[in-house]
Design a protein around this motif. Structure first.
Motif, PDB file in Angstrom:
ATOM      1  N   LEU A  89     -12.418 -11.882 -13.689  1.00  0.00           N
ATOM      2  CA  LEU A  89     -12.446 -10.645 -12.931  1.00  0.00           C
ATOM      3  C   LEU A  89     -11.144  -9.901 -13.195  1.00  0.00           C
ATOM      4  CD1 LEU A  89     -13.716  -9.982  -9.419  1.00  0.00           C
ATOM      5  CD2 LEU A  89     -11.386  -9.299  -9.953  1.00  0.00           C
ATOM      6  N   ARG A  90     -11.277  -8.646 -13.633  1.00  0.00           N
ATOM      7  CA  ARG A  90     -10.099  -7.814 -13.888  1.00  0.00           C
ATOM      8  C   ARG A  90     -10.100  -6.622 -12.945  1.00  0.00           C
ATOM      9  NH1 ARG A  90     -11.942  -9.408 -18.925  1.00  0.00           N
ATOM     10  NH2 ARG A  90     -10.422 -10.554 -20.190  1.00  0.00           N
ATOM     11  N   LEU A  91      -8.923  -6.312 -12.435  1.00  0.00           N
ATOM     12  CA  LEU A  91      -8.709  -5.128 -11.615  1.00  0.00           C
ATOM     13  C   LEU A  91      -7.839  -4.170 -12.416  1.00  0.00           C
ATOM     14  CD1 LEU A  91      -7.781  -6.958  -8.278  1.00  0.00           C
ATOM     15  CD2 LEU A  91     -10.035  -6.074  -8.938  1.00  0.00           C
ATOM     16  N   TYR A  92      -8.335  -2.969 -12.653  1.00  0.00           N
ATOM     17  CA  TYR A  92      -7.593  -1.949 -13.397  1.00  0.00           C
ATOM     18  C   TYR A  92      -7.204  -0.830 -12.442  1.00  0.00           C
ATOM     19  CZ  TYR A  92      -9.813  -4.044 -17.542  1.00  0.00           C
ATOM     20  OH  TYR A  92     -10.240  -4.907 -18.517  1.00  0.00           O
ATOM     21  N   GLY A  93      -6.053  -0.221 -12.686  1.00  0.00           N
ATOM     22  CA  GLY A  93      -5.675   0.913 -11.863  1.00  0.00           C
ATOM     23  C   GLY A  93      -4.236   1.315 -12.065  1.00  0.00           C
ATOM     24  N   GLN A  94      -3.713   1.975 -11.035  1.00  0.00           N
ATOM     25  CA  GLN A  94      -2.350   2.482 -11.054  1.00  0.00           C
ATOM     26  C   GLN A  94      -1.515   1.681 -10.053  1.00  0.00           C
ATOM     27  OE1 GLN A  94      -5.126   4.734 -10.830  1.00  0.00           O
ATOM     28  NE2 GLN A  94      -4.940   4.543 -13.038  1.00  0.00           N
ATOM     29  N   GLY A  95      -0.376   1.205 -10.539  1.00  0.00           N
ATOM     30  CA  GLY A  95       0.478   0.362  -9.722  1.00  0.00           C
ATOM     31  C   GLY A  95       1.664   1.109  -9.152  1.00  0.00           C
ATOM     32  N   ARG A  96       2.209   0.530  -8.096  1.00  0.00           N
ATOM     33  CA  ARG A  96       3.448   1.022  -7.481  1.00  0.00           C
ATOM     34  C   ARG A  96       4.283  -0.184  -7.097  1.00  0.00           C
ATOM     35  NH1 ARG A  96       2.776   4.039  -2.373  1.00  0.00           N
ATOM     36  NH2 ARG A  96       1.171   2.507  -2.017  1.00  0.00           N
ATOM     37  N   SER A  97       5.573  -0.041  -7.237  1.00  0.00           N
ATOM     38  CA  SER A  97       6.498  -1.088  -6.831  1.00  0.00           C
ATOM     39  C   SER A  97       7.158  -0.655  -5.525  1.00  0.00           C
ATOM     40  CB  SER A  97       7.562  -1.284  -7.914  1.00  0.00           C
ATOM     41  OG  SER A  97       8.614  -2.064  -7.422  1.00  0.00           O
ATOM     42  N   LEU A  98       7.040  -1.492  -4.519  1.00  0.00           N
ATOM     43  CA  LEU A  98       7.656  -1.233  -3.218  1.00  0.00           C
ATOM     44  C   LEU A  98       8.832  -2.199  -3.086  1.00  0.00           C
ATOM     45  CD1 LEU A  98       4.324  -1.184  -1.167  1.00  0.00           C
ATOM     46  CD2 LEU A  98       5.419   0.705  -2.396  1.00  0.00           C
ATOM     47  N   MET A  99      10.030  -1.670  -3.217  1.00  0.00           N
ATOM     48  CA  MET A  99      11.225  -2.498  -3.250  1.00  0.00           C
ATOM     49  C   MET A  99      11.598  -3.039  -1.874  1.00  0.00           C
ATOM     50  SD  MET A  99      12.027  -2.570  -6.374  1.00  0.00           S
ATOM     51  CE  MET A  99      13.533  -3.462  -6.128  1.00  0.00           C
ATOM     52  N   ARG A 100      12.072  -4.278  -1.886  1.00  0.00           N
ATOM     53  CA  ARG A 100      12.626  -4.882  -0.668  1.00  0.00           C
ATOM     54  C   ARG A 100      13.708  -3.941  -0.130  1.00  0.00           C
ATOM     55  NH1 ARG A 100      13.154  -9.428   2.170  1.00  0.00           N
ATOM     56  NH2 ARG A 100      11.963 -10.817   0.846  1.00  0.00           N
ATOM     57  N   GLY A 101      13.720  -3.755   1.146  1.00  0.00           N
ATOM     58  CA  GLY A 101      14.706  -2.878   1.765  1.00  0.00           C
ATOM     59  C   GLY A 101      14.184  -1.474   2.012  1.00  0.00           C
ATOM     60  N   THR A 102      12.977  -1.150   1.501  1.00  0.00           N
ATOM     61  CA  THR A 102      12.404   0.180   1.735  1.00  0.00           C
ATOM     62  C   THR A 102      11.437   0.131   2.912  1.00  0.00           C
ATOM     63  OG1 THR A 102      10.522  -0.156   0.230  1.00  0.00           O
ATOM     64  CG2 THR A 102      12.568   0.744  -0.733  1.00  0.00           C
ATOM     65  N   PRO A 103      11.168   1.267   3.551  1.00  0.00           N
ATOM     66  CA  PRO A 103      10.196   1.288   4.645  1.00  0.00           C
ATOM     67  C   PRO A 103       8.797   0.853   4.197  1.00  0.00           C
ATOM     68  CG  PRO A 103      11.508   3.306   4.654  1.00  0.00           C
ATOM     69  CD  PRO A 103      11.856   2.567   3.395  1.00  0.00           C
ATOM     70  N   GLU A 104       8.406   1.201   2.969  1.00  0.00           N
ATOM     71  CA  GLU A 104       7.078   0.829   2.465  1.00  0.00           C
ATOM     72  C   GLU A 104       6.941  -0.690   2.364  1.00  0.00           C
ATOM     73  OE1 GLU A 104       9.178   2.915   0.850  1.00  0.00           O
ATOM     74  OE2 GLU A 104       8.182   4.863   0.863  1.00  0.00           O
ATOM     75  N   TYR A 105       7.995  -1.349   1.896  1.00  0.00           N
ATOM     76  CA  TYR A 105       8.001  -2.809   1.811  1.00  0.00           C
ATOM     77  C   TYR A 105       7.899  -3.403   3.220  1.00  0.00           C
ATOM     78  CZ  TYR A 105       9.619  -7.546   0.609  1.00  0.00           C
ATOM     79  OH  TYR A 105       9.723  -8.907   0.459  1.00  0.00           O
ATOM     80  N   ALA A 106       8.723  -2.902   4.128  1.00  0.00           N
ATOM     81  CA  ALA A 106       8.737  -3.415   5.504  1.00  0.00           C
ATOM     82  C   ALA A 106       7.379  -3.252   6.177  1.00  0.00           C
ATOM     83  CB  ALA A 106       9.823  -2.708   6.309  1.00  0.00           C
ATOM     84  N   ASP A 107       6.688  -2.151   5.897  1.00  0.00           N
ATOM     85  CA  ASP A 107       5.367  -1.917   6.489  1.00  0.00           C
ATOM     86  C   ASP A 107       4.325  -2.906   5.977  1.00  0.00           C
ATOM     87  OD1 ASP A 107       6.344   0.209   7.965  1.00  0.00           O
ATOM     88  OD2 ASP A 107       5.519   1.751   6.624  1.00  0.00           O
ATOM     89  N   LEU A 108       4.427  -3.301   4.701  1.00  0.00           N
ATOM     90  CA  LEU A 108       3.392  -4.130   4.080  1.00  0.00           C
ATOM     91  C   LEU A 108       3.697  -5.623   4.098  1.00  0.00           C
ATOM     92  CD1 LEU A 108       0.641  -3.776   2.780  1.00  0.00           C
ATOM     93  CD2 LEU A 108       1.783  -3.472   0.572  1.00  0.00           C
ATOM     94  N   VAL A 109       4.953  -6.023   4.171  1.00  0.00           N
ATOM     95  CA  VAL A 109       5.315  -7.434   4.070  1.00  0.00           C
ATOM     96  C   VAL A 109       4.674  -8.312   5.158  1.00  0.00           C
ATOM     97  CG1 VAL A 109       7.525  -7.493   5.324  1.00  0.00           C
ATOM     98  CG2 VAL A 109       7.180  -8.951   3.299  1.00  0.00           C
ATOM     99  N   PRO A 110       4.335  -7.808   6.352  1.00  0.00           N
ATOM    100  CA  PRO A 110       3.664  -8.683   7.321  1.00  0.00           C
ATOM    101  C   PRO A 110       2.288  -9.187   6.844  1.00  0.00           C
ATOM    102  CG  PRO A 110       4.639  -6.822   8.462  1.00  0.00           C
ATOM    103  CD  PRO A 110       4.747  -6.540   6.987  1.00  0.00           C
ATOM    104  N   GLN A 111       1.722  -8.575   5.814  1.00  0.00           N
ATOM    105  CA  GLN A 111       0.440  -9.038   5.252  1.00  0.00           C
ATOM    106  C   GLN A 111       0.593 -10.357   4.484  1.00  0.00           C
ATOM    107  OE1 GLN A 111      -2.627  -7.473   5.504  1.00  0.00           O
ATOM    108  NE2 GLN A 111      -1.695  -5.969   6.860  1.00  0.00           N
ATOM    109  N   PHE A 112       1.836 -10.757   4.208  1.00  0.00           N
ATOM    110  CA  PHE A 112       2.126 -11.920   3.374  1.00  0.00           C
ATOM    111  C   PHE A 112       2.902 -12.960   4.149  1.00  0.00           C
ATOM    112  CE2 PHE A 112       1.965  -8.143   0.744  1.00  0.00           C
ATOM    113  CZ  PHE A 112       1.151  -8.528  -0.308  1.00  0.00           C
ATOM    114  N   GLU A 113       2.877 -14.193   3.618  1.00  0.00           N
ATOM    115  CA  GLU A 113       3.822 -15.201   4.085  1.00  0.00           C
ATOM    116  C   GLU A 113       5.116 -14.926   3.331  1.00  0.00           C
ATOM    117  OE1 GLU A 113       2.433 -19.240   3.795  1.00  0.00           O
ATOM    118  OE2 GLU A 113       0.398 -18.603   4.281  1.00  0.00           O
TER     119      GLU A 113
END
Length: 189
Positions: A89-113
């Motif tokens: 199974l392949r997923l194709y698309g457009q990626g984004r990097s959300l760096m540690r220390g940014t609000p975007e990272y902080a918003d999404l990191v609770p989805q992970f251990e």
């Protein structure tokens, strides 16, 4: 014969969630193509066209450099069955990097251990899902995750992690900038 889909179907998500590893492929407009294996239960399906993975510190940062160097930010993530019925199974698309220390990272990191040494979340807006047979992929037995990467970064100080980022993660193997600014990144949870 391969099949294509415009979104991640429920059976695709179930397949993805059973896999212990995946592969990320990226390329700059000119330069080397990179393929990286990933594991550590770091992948999440966030929606039918939205996925992300928590990226750990490693000896390079090709994916981030490629996303920064490319206007289309193309990225491919591949899963293959190493047990049970064959499938790729392949997923194709457009990626984004959300760096540690940014609000975007902080918003999404609770989805992970949280993983010691995590440096970014790579998010993929999926525009194509493709499945194929995978009959040529060998069967493997899963034993366990290797704990060495997590143990290594858990035993290091914040200063050591930042030094490593500065030495190994600021440029790609082709010399492309990654945008890592080690002193501005908050390394541990």
């Amino acid at each position: 014969m391969g099949k294509q889909f415009g979104r991640i179907e429920p059976e695709h998500q179930a397949f993805i969630e059973r896999q212990k590893m995946f592969f990320v492929a990226s390329a700059p407009p000119k330069g080397r193509i990179n393929v990286s294996p990933k594991g550590l239960s770091s992948f999440r399906v966030l929606g039918d066209t939205d996925v992300a993975y928590l990226d750990c510190t490693g000896s390079g940062s090709e994916t981030r450099a490629h996303l920064m160097a490319s206007d289309d930010r193309r990225l491919t993530i591949m899963f293959c069955a190493f047990e049970g019925p064959p499938m790729i199974l392949r997923l194709y698309g457009q990626g984004r990097s959300l760096m540690r220390g940014t609000p975007e990272y902080a918003d999404l990191v609770p989805q992970f251990e949280e993983i010691a040494g995590a440096r970014q979340i790579v998010r993929l807006s999926v525009d194509l899902v493709q499945t194929s047979c995978g009959m040529g992929v060998p069967l493997f037995d899963y034993k366990q995750e290797r704990g060495s990467l997590v143990r290594y970064w858990a035993a290091r100080s914040v200063d050591n992690l930042r030094k490593y980022w500065g030495l190994k993660n600021t440029k790609s193997i082709d010399g492309l900038p990654t945008g890592f600014v080690p002193d501005s990144m908050a390394p541990q949870g």
